[in-house]
Design an enzyme around this catalytic site. Sequence first.
Site, PDB file in Angstrom:
ATOM      1  N   ARG A  52     -11.310 -22.366  43.620  1.00  9.57           N
ATOM      2  CA  ARG A  52     -12.664 -22.895  43.832  1.00  9.57           C
ATOM      3  C   ARG A  52     -13.670 -21.750  43.739  1.00  9.57           C
ATOM      4  O   ARG A  52     -14.042 -21.140  44.733  1.00  9.57           O
ATOM      5  CB  ARG A  52     -12.754 -23.599  45.184  1.00  9.57           C
ATOM      6  N   ASP A  54     -16.994 -19.557  43.497  1.00  9.59           N
ATOM      7  CA  ASP A  54     -18.258 -19.665  44.215  1.00  9.59           C
ATOM      8  C   ASP A  54     -19.432 -19.812  43.257  1.00  9.59           C
ATOM      9  O   ASP A  54     -19.294 -19.642  42.037  1.00  9.59           O
ATOM     10  CB  ASP A  54     -18.476 -18.423  45.081  1.00  9.59           C
ATOM     11  N   ARG A 199     -14.235  -9.913  45.590  1.00 14.68           N
ATOM     12  CA  ARG A 199     -15.583  -9.338  45.684  1.00 14.68           C
ATOM     13  C   ARG A 199     -15.684  -8.309  46.801  1.00 14.68           C
ATOM     14  O   ARG A 199     -16.432  -7.328  46.690  1.00 14.68           O
ATOM     15  CB  ARG A 199     -16.613 -10.463  45.858  1.00 14.68           C
TER      16      ARG A 199
END
Length: 259
Positions: A52, A54, A199
């Site tokens: 999923r 972002d 990230r």
Amino acid sequence: MRNIRLRLAYDGTNYHGFQRQEKTHGPTIQGTLESTWMRLVEEEVTLATAGRTDAGVHASGQVVNFMTLARIPDEKIPKAFNSLLPRDIRVLQADSVPDDFSARRSARWKRYDYCLDNHRIPDVFQRLYAAHVPVPLNLEKMQMAASFLEGRHNFKTFAAAGGESKTFVRTIYRCQVKEAHQFLKIACVGDGFLYHMVRIIVGTLMDVGKGRILPEEIPEIIASQERSRAREIAPAHGLTLAHVNYTDESPFDVFKDLV
């Protein structure tokens, strides 16, 4: 019913992430795909996804699956989808898979790529796909730090709040940093990734490159299991989900040299 698997590419710039949201939050990749299928065959489906992504995150190798009663041949599904989808989403491939196939649960490993623009002035044409870092970065130290991330660890330090994972143990098979024309490419291949994990890894490697963290500190940062020990989350637009693997193929064989 048939279980259809799609391989996708999309530019995440104009979307509020992959997962379907309330309309007030803006369009999503999942919502756009599901509504497009409804327009094609007047059938409501729910897509399952390998990851999923972002808001603002891109994909060149996303995988989804859904159950359908529609009789469109596999080879014609991409053309049908792409005739109605916006130009920033493409269906690259479609095939029928066994009923127990799940884009998420059946995945063996995934690859994410992150791009850093290390020019003093940002590249106009890569501004949506590379995070701009105008200060010098020590590539050698970033490479050394990345090597410490490889292996099976508890990556709680690199997990943002809000994730749904019950365990923080993951295996990173490869984490490499390469330079090309003042762009730095960071590639991570693993059996799974926590919420914002890639990230946060990139943000930490950036601080290594800036001299704020020593490469040798990475093992202790991992062992601390304290989110505060890792650095800020790198911007979403530099990240791309590049590949999801469902075979017995080893990531060590496929990606000897990642970037």
